[in-house]
Design an enzyme around this catalytic site. Structure first.
Site, PDB file in Angstrom:
ATOM      1  N   HIS A  16       0.830  -1.218   0.000  1.00  0.00           N
ATOM      2  CA  HIS A  16       0.000   0.000   0.000  1.00  0.00           C
ATOM      3  C   HIS A  16       0.860   1.261   0.000  1.00  0.00           C
ATOM      4  O   HIS A  16       0.374   2.329   0.339  1.00  0.00           O
ATOM      5  CB  HIS A  16      -0.905   0.028   1.237  1.00  0.00           C
ATOM      6  CG  HIS A  16      -1.725  -1.198   1.420  1.00  0.00           C
ATOM      7  ND1 HIS A  16      -2.648  -1.593   0.480  1.00  0.00           N
ATOM      8  CD2 HIS A  16      -1.781  -2.114   2.421  1.00  0.00           C
ATOM      9  CE1 HIS A  16      -3.246  -2.713   0.909  1.00  0.00           C
ATOM     10  NE2 HIS A  16      -2.726  -3.054   2.079  1.00  0.00           N
ATOM     11  N   HIS A  68      -7.248  -4.595  -0.882  1.00  0.00           N
ATOM     12  CA  HIS A  68      -6.590  -5.873  -1.165  1.00  0.00           C
ATOM     13  C   HIS A  68      -7.286  -6.600  -2.312  1.00  0.00           C
ATOM     14  O   HIS A  68      -7.128  -7.798  -2.484  1.00  0.00           O
ATOM     15  CB  HIS A  68      -6.607  -6.773   0.069  1.00  0.00           C
ATOM     16  CG  HIS A  68      -6.163  -6.082   1.301  1.00  0.00           C
ATOM     17  ND1 HIS A  68      -7.049  -5.503   2.182  1.00  0.00           N
ATOM     18  CD2 HIS A  68      -4.924  -5.849   1.785  1.00  0.00           C
ATOM     19  CE1 HIS A  68      -6.359  -4.955   3.177  1.00  0.00           C
ATOM     20  NE2 HIS A  68      -5.073  -5.145   2.961  1.00  0.00           N
TER      21      HIS A  68
END
Lengths: 333, 333
Positions: B57, B220
Site C-alpha cells: 500500500h 486488497h
C-alpha cells in the site's frame, strides 16, 4: 482501453480543470492556452521559468509549477508537443522584467515550437528569452521523436535546482549557465515492463510478451536498445547503471540519484530497485548525496523504471534543498 | 507476472533496504522486526505513534514515518497483517515516556495483532498504549478480511493530523480523542478498473472484463458492491460521492477531500476525476477546505481510485497544514 475519462478529446483540458480545483491556493490556469501558472506570478524582477511538453508525464510539468520551481508549464495533448502560441502565452504571462528561460526536453517538435515562441515573444514584446535543451537519455541517439538524445529525468532535477536559483534572484545569464551545466552533467536510462495506452489511440503503443522487458525505452514508448528476457531486480539495476556510468564519470563529486517510476510500477518495487541501484553505485565508487524516489516523469500507466544520475556541486545541492511549493514537489514552505 | 523483484520471498525486506538507502537522513529501519523508525526517535516526552499493516500500500505506512507524522510503521508481508512481535518492537522503540498510540486499519488480523502487542508492551515495560481503529469504507460491512467496515483513506489523513498534534506535545488522552473523532468523521469509497498481482500469488487477485469496473473495491482486491459496465469519469465521480454523502452529512463544516490513486491510475486521470468530484461536491453544498491528490494508499499496481472525505474543524485544518517531513508527505520543513 479502460480509463477514468469522459472523452478522449477532453482528457487534457479536463485534467487541467481538476488541477485548478485541487490547488486553488497555488495555481491558476489559462485554459484557453492550456498553461499552468504560478498563482502569485509573475514575480517582478525574477527570471520566469517556462517548461512544458506533451501531457501524460504527470506530475511533470504542470505539477512542478509554484514557488521555487517553474513559473509556467504548457500542456500539449498526450505525448504531443505544445504549440508555439501556448508557449508564447506562457512566456508573456511569466515575464517579470528579468527575462525568461525555456526548459525544453529534446524532442523535435518541442525544440522547434519553443524556439518559434521565443522568437515571437522577443519580436512582439521585446522579452529576452534563453533556452536550455535537456538531452540526457543515454539509451539511443536519434529516435522516433528526436534528433540526438531524448530529454528525460534530468529535466525534473534541473527544474528544481534552477527554480531555486531563480527564486534566489539570479539573473538570466547565471540561470542559463547553471541549467546548461546541469543538462551536461545528468544522464538517464529506463526500462519498461508494459506499454501504456494513449487515450486517442485506444490501444497499447507496443506489445511486450509476458516474459519480456524493453531496455532503453523512451517516455512515449519509443523503442529502446533491446528486448530482453525479464530480469531480476539486481540484473535490471546493473542494466540501468552501467550505460549511465559508461557515458560519464560520476566519481569524485556528489551525485543526486533519482529512481523514477514510469506510472504503473508500485512504490514497493521502486524502493526495492533503489536498494539494488545503490549497491551497484557504491561498488562503482559513486557517492550519492541526495536521492529522489517516486513517479515524477511518467508515461501514463506504463510499468517500468528509469534511473537518472546528476553530478552535482555544493551550490546545486544547496539549491536542491531550498524550499519548493508545487503540487508535485513540496518542502520547506 | 512481471515485477522488478528478485524473489517473491524477499520483496518486503529488500524494499525496506531500499527505503533505508534512499532516506538515511530521515529513517532508520529495524530489519529483524521490519519496523520503519524515525531517525531522531524516540522523542522524549512525546507520545509515540505506531501504525502498520500489510505491505503493498506504499507510501502508506512506512512512507509516513518522520517528523510530524508517525514514529514507527510495521511492515507485514504483502497484504498480510504485521505480527504482534513486530508491533511490540515498534511500541518499545518509540516509547518516549508519554505513552504510545496505535493507529490500526480495521482488518481482523491487524486489530487482533495490535491488541496483543499493546497488552505485551504494557505487561513487559509498563507502556501505556491506546488505539484507534479506522473503519471508514462505506462500500461494504463485513468482508473477506474484516468484521465491520474496512479501514482505508481516512487513515492517511488521520496519521498526518494526529502526527502534527503529537509533535505539538498533546498528551495521549488528547491524541486518542482527536484520532477517534477523525475516524468517526471520515468516509471513503473506491473503485477498480483492474486487479493487482500479489507477488507470492503470481497471478491477478481477480479478473475484470475489458468493459467492466468494480465499485466499492477494497485495498486488497476484496470484492466491492457491484460490477458495472465501465463508466465515464463524470458517472464514476457520482458513484463515489453519493454513498459517502449518504452515510454522513458533510455540509456545514470544512472538508478535506482526498482523491487517491490505487497505484496503476495515472495522475492525469486522478486530476480529471478530482475535477468531476469537486463539481458533484459543490452541487451538494460541500465546502472543500483542503485537498490531496495522488497515490498514497495503494494496492500495488491496481488501476482505480478512491475518494475520502473528512469533516474537519479549524484545529484539524491547522494540524493538517503543520510541517511534516516524511518520504511520502513533506512540507514546511
Amino acid at each position: 482501453m479502460k480509463k477514468l475519462i469522459n472523452s478522449v478529446d477532453n482528457v487534457v483540458s479536463e485534467a487541467l480543470l481538476g488541477m485548478e480545483a485541487a490547488h486553488p491556493d497555488r495555481l491558476r490556469i489559462d485554459h484557453a492556452n492550456r498553461v499552468v501558472l504560478r498563482k502569485d506570478g509573475p514575480v517582478s524582477g525574477k527570471v520566469g521559468l517556462v517548461s512544458g511538453g506533451g501531457s501524460g508525464h504527470e506530475p511533470m510539468h504542470g505539477g512542478f509549477v509554484g514557488m521555487g520551481m517553474l513559473d509556467a508549464a504548457c500542456a500539449g495533448e498526450v505525448f504531443t508537443s505544445p504549440v508555439p502560441d501556448q508557449i508564447m502565452a506562457a512566456t508573456h504571462a511569466v515575464d517579470g522584467g528579468a527575462g525568461v528561460l525555456h526548459i525544453v526536453k529534446n524532442y523535435t517538435g518541442d525544440v522547434m515550437n519553443f524556439e518559434m515562441a521565443a522568437e515571437m515573444a522577443a519580436a512582439e514584446r521585446g522579452i529576452r528569452v534563453e533556452a536550455v535543451v535537456v538531452d540526457d537519455d543515454v539509451a539511443v541517439t536519434d529516435s522516433l521523436y528526436t534528433a540526438g538524445r531524448r530529454g528525460v529525468g534530468t529535466t525534473v532535477l534541473l527544474e528544481k535546482i534552477v527554480g531555486a536559483a531563480a527564486e534566489a534572484g539570479r539573473d538570466l545569464d547565471a540561470l542559463t549557465e547553471i541549467a546548461t551545466r546541469i543538462s551536461g552533467q545528468g544522464r538517464s536510462m529506463g526500462l519498461a515492463l508494459t506499454s501504456c495506452t494513449v487515450p486517442a489511440a485506444g490501444k497499447p503503443t507496443f506489445e511486450l510478451a509476458d516474459d519480456e522487458m524493453e531496455l532503453g525505452i523512451g517516455i512515449h514508448g519509443e523503442p529502446g536498445r533491446e528486448r530482453l528476457p525479464m530480469a531480476s531486480a539486481a540484473q535490471a539495476a546493473q542494466m540501468l547503471v552501467e550505460p549511465v556510468l559508461a557515458d560519464l564519470d560520476f566519481t569524485g563529486s556528489p551525485v543526486i540519484c533519482f529512481v523514477n517510476g514510469m506510472g504503473g510500477t508500485p512504490l514497493l518495487e521502486q524502493y526495492l530497485m533503489y536498494g539494488e541501484i545503490a549497491k551497484v553505485l557504491q561498488a562503482e565508487g559513486v557517492t550519492v548525496a541526495r536521492s529522489l524516489v517516486g513517479s515524477y516523469i511518467t508515461s501514463l500507466e506504463m510499468a517500468g523504471l528509469s534511473l537518472t544520475l546528476l553530478k552535482a556541486d555544493e551550490d546545486m545541492l544547496t539549491l536542491w534543498d531550498a524550499p519548493v511549493n508545487t503540487p508535485g514537489l513540496r518542502w520547506g514552505c
